[in-house]
Design a protein around this motif. Structure first.
Motif, PDB file in Angstrom:
ATOM      1  N   SER A  79       0.838  -1.198   0.000  1.00  0.00           N
ATOM      2  CA  SER A  79       0.000   0.000   0.000  1.00  0.00           C
ATOM      3  C   SER A  79       0.876   1.251   0.000  1.00  0.00           C
ATOM      4  O   SER A  79       0.590   2.219  -0.714  1.00  0.00           O
ATOM      5  CB  SER A  79      -0.914  -0.005   1.228  1.00  0.00           C
ATOM      6  N   TRP A  80       1.959   1.221   0.764  1.00  0.00           N
ATOM      7  CA  TRP A  80       2.882   2.353   0.800  1.00  0.00           C
ATOM      8  C   TRP A  80       3.560   2.546  -0.554  1.00  0.00           C
ATOM      9  O   TRP A  80       3.708   3.666  -1.026  1.00  0.00           O
ATOM     10  CB  TRP A  80       3.924   2.113   1.893  1.00  0.00           C
ATOM     11  N   TYR A  81       3.944   1.435  -1.200  1.00  0.00           N
ATOM     12  CA  TYR A  81       4.535   1.517  -2.529  1.00  0.00           C
ATOM     13  C   TYR A  81       3.574   2.193  -3.507  1.00  0.00           C
ATOM     14  O   TYR A  81       3.968   3.034  -4.323  1.00  0.00           O
ATOM     15  CB  TYR A  81       4.883   0.123  -3.061  1.00  0.00           C
ATOM     16  N   GLY A  82       2.295   1.801  -3.449  1.00  0.00           N
ATOM     17  CA  GLY A  82       1.307   2.374  -4.352  1.00  0.00           C
ATOM     18  C   GLY A  82       1.126   3.868  -4.138  1.00  0.00           C
ATOM     19  O   GLY A  82       1.011   4.635  -5.100  1.00  0.00           O
ATOM     20  N   LYS A  83       1.096   4.301  -2.878  1.00  0.00           N
ATOM     21  CA  LYS A  83       0.949   5.728  -2.583  1.00  0.00           C
ATOM     22  C   LYS A  83       2.185   6.517  -2.991  1.00  0.00           C
ATOM     23  O   LYS A  83       2.100   7.714  -3.272  1.00  0.00           O
ATOM     24  CB  LYS A  83       0.690   5.920  -1.091  1.00  0.00           C
ATOM     25  N   LEU A  84       3.322   5.836  -3.045  1.00  0.00           N
ATOM     26  CA  LEU A  84       4.570   6.526  -3.363  1.00  0.00           C
ATOM     27  C   LEU A  84       4.726   6.780  -4.862  1.00  0.00           C
ATOM     28  O   LEU A  84       5.179   7.853  -5.268  1.00  0.00           O
ATOM     29  CB  LEU A  84       5.756   5.709  -2.847  1.00  0.00           C
ATOM     30  N   VAL A  85       4.335   5.805  -5.704  1.00  0.00           N
ATOM     31  CA  VAL A  85       4.560   5.955  -7.151  1.00  0.00           C
ATOM     32  C   VAL A  85       3.350   5.593  -8.005  1.00  0.00           C
ATOM     33  O   VAL A  85       3.377   5.807  -9.215  1.00  0.00           O
ATOM     34  CB  VAL A  85       5.748   5.078  -7.617  1.00  0.00           C
ATOM     35  N   GLY A  86       2.283   5.051  -7.415  1.00  0.00           N
ATOM     36  CA  GLY A  86       1.180   4.515  -8.212  1.00  0.00           C
ATOM     37  C   GLY A  86       0.481   5.535  -9.083  1.00  0.00           C
ATOM     38  O   GLY A  86      -0.040   5.199 -10.145  1.00  0.00           O
ATOM     39  N   HIS A  87       0.456   6.811  -8.667  1.00  0.00           N
ATOM     40  CA  HIS A  87      -0.273   7.846  -9.415  1.00  0.00           C
ATOM     41  C   HIS A  87       0.652   8.733 -10.239  1.00  0.00           C
ATOM     42  O   HIS A  87       0.209   9.747 -10.788  1.00  0.00           O
ATOM     43  CB  HIS A  87      -1.067   8.720  -8.441  1.00  0.00           C
ATOM     44  N   LEU A  88       1.916   8.360 -10.335  1.00  0.00           N
ATOM     45  CA  LEU A  88       2.898   9.191 -11.028  1.00  0.00           C
ATOM     46  C   LEU A  88       3.243   8.595 -12.380  1.00  0.00           C
ATOM     47  O   LEU A  88       3.455   7.386 -12.496  1.00  0.00           O
ATOM     48  CB  LEU A  88       4.169   9.322 -10.190  1.00  0.00           C
ATOM     49  N   ALA A  89       3.295   9.439 -13.400  1.00  0.00           N
ATOM     50  CA  ALA A  89       3.608   8.960 -14.750  1.00  0.00           C
ATOM     51  C   ALA A  89       5.110   8.809 -14.958  1.00  0.00           C
ATOM     52  O   ALA A  89       5.551   7.959 -15.715  1.00  0.00           O
ATOM     53  CB  ALA A  89       3.036   9.916 -15.799  1.00  0.00           C
ATOM     54  N   ALA A  90       5.897   9.639 -14.296  1.00  0.00           N
ATOM     55  CA  ALA A  90       7.346   9.579 -14.455  1.00  0.00           C
ATOM     56  C   ALA A  90       8.008   9.810 -13.105  1.00  0.00           C
ATOM     57  O   ALA A  90       7.743  10.814 -12.449  1.00  0.00           O
ATOM     58  CB  ALA A  90       7.824  10.629 -15.465  1.00  0.00           C
TER      59      ALA A  90
END
Length: 281
Positions: A79-90
């Motif tokens: 879950s932490w991984y997803g919040k860290l990069v999940g919504h970022l394109a680059a």
């Protein structure tokens, strides 16, 4: 529901009218939505801070960076991984680090609620979070004309990497870890990276694509396939897979009407090279 519109100032009136119409429709079902926001004045959109800089809309993560949860299990870490990069394109090196951490987490745990007690992995995650707080690699351009893009591709023994850029601005990157049992030759992995780069460009509905690779063999394969000058000849053990990959590339270009070019560059000048190695300080 957040109504925001990715466009220039001239679209603001039409966007506001569209919002009013949608607002009336939602009100019929007792639903509400937020008022439209003018991005040039600064707004929070899709988890990103959007603002104007030198006449161009740019975006960044903002000041909020997720903290590591107190009880670290596989579920909370993912879950932490997803919040860290999940919504970022680059996000350049950060995406690579997260991919490696996810694989490491799967290796040391068997269930989703197993506590992560691996000292080395915990230290790496902590160091990565400290580096993100110092140099977050997420700022980028918000409005992108993806009609003509450049795709930088690369591969290593660890993973495949693709970086899409337009006008010197990287607007999306991606990497794929290779299976631990993967024994395919590096030239085939480089060819896979080329195909993945084309697929990502197609998602942006690009019409003109220029590929950049630092692998001489793949450069000749792709350029010869696109030009049709000569038949591809190879005597390696995976020649059937190589020809299949080149036929797939040719089919994608033909089916979607892509205009594709390819250029050979050095590894030092290839931005995707950063996506194929574990980052280190």
């Amino acid at each position: 529901m957040l109504w925001s519109f990715r466009g220039q100032c001239g679209c603001w009136v039409r966007a506001t009218a569209l919002h009013d119409s949608a607002l009336e429709k939602l009100a019929q079902f007792s639903l509400q939505c937020k008022n439209p926001e003018r991005l040039r004045d600064g707004a929070r959109v899709l988890g990103l801070d959007v603002f104007e800089e030198d006449g161009t809309l740019r975006c960044t993560r903002g000041s909020w960076i997720p903290v590591i949860p107190g009880v670290v299990t596989r579920r909370t870490v993912f879950s932490w991984y997803g919040k860290l990069v999940g919504h970022l394109a680059a996000c350049v090196w950060l995406r690579v680090a997260v991919c490696v951490f996810k694989r490491g987490t799967n290796l040391v745990t068997t269930g989703w609620d197993d506590v992560l007690d691996d000292a080395i992995l915990t230290l790496l995650v902590t160091e990565t979070l400290e580096r993100v707080n110092k140099e977050d690699p997420t700022p980028g351009k918000w409005c992108v004309d993806a009609n003509h893009v450049n795709a930088w591709v690369d591969a290593s023994s660890l993973e495949l990497g693709v970086t899409l850029a337009q006008g010197g601005n990287v607007f999306e990157d991606a990497c794929w870890l290779r299976p631990m049992s993967d024994a395919q030759q590096i030239n085939l992995a480089e060819l896979d990276a080329v195909i993945k780069g084309i697929n990502i460009a197609l998602k942006w509905q690009s019409e003109k694509l220029h590929l950049y690779t630092d692998y001489l063999c793949v450069y000749h394969w792709v350029s010869d396939t696109l030009s049709g000058r000569t038949r591809i000849r190879t005597n390696v053990a995976s020649k059937i897979l190589i020809r299949g990959g080149l036929n797939m590339l040719k089919s994608l270009v033909s089916e979607y009407g892509l205009s594709v070019g390819v250029t050979l560059v050095t590894s030092y000048c290839n931005p995707a090279d950063k996506l194929t190695h574990v980052p280190h300080s």
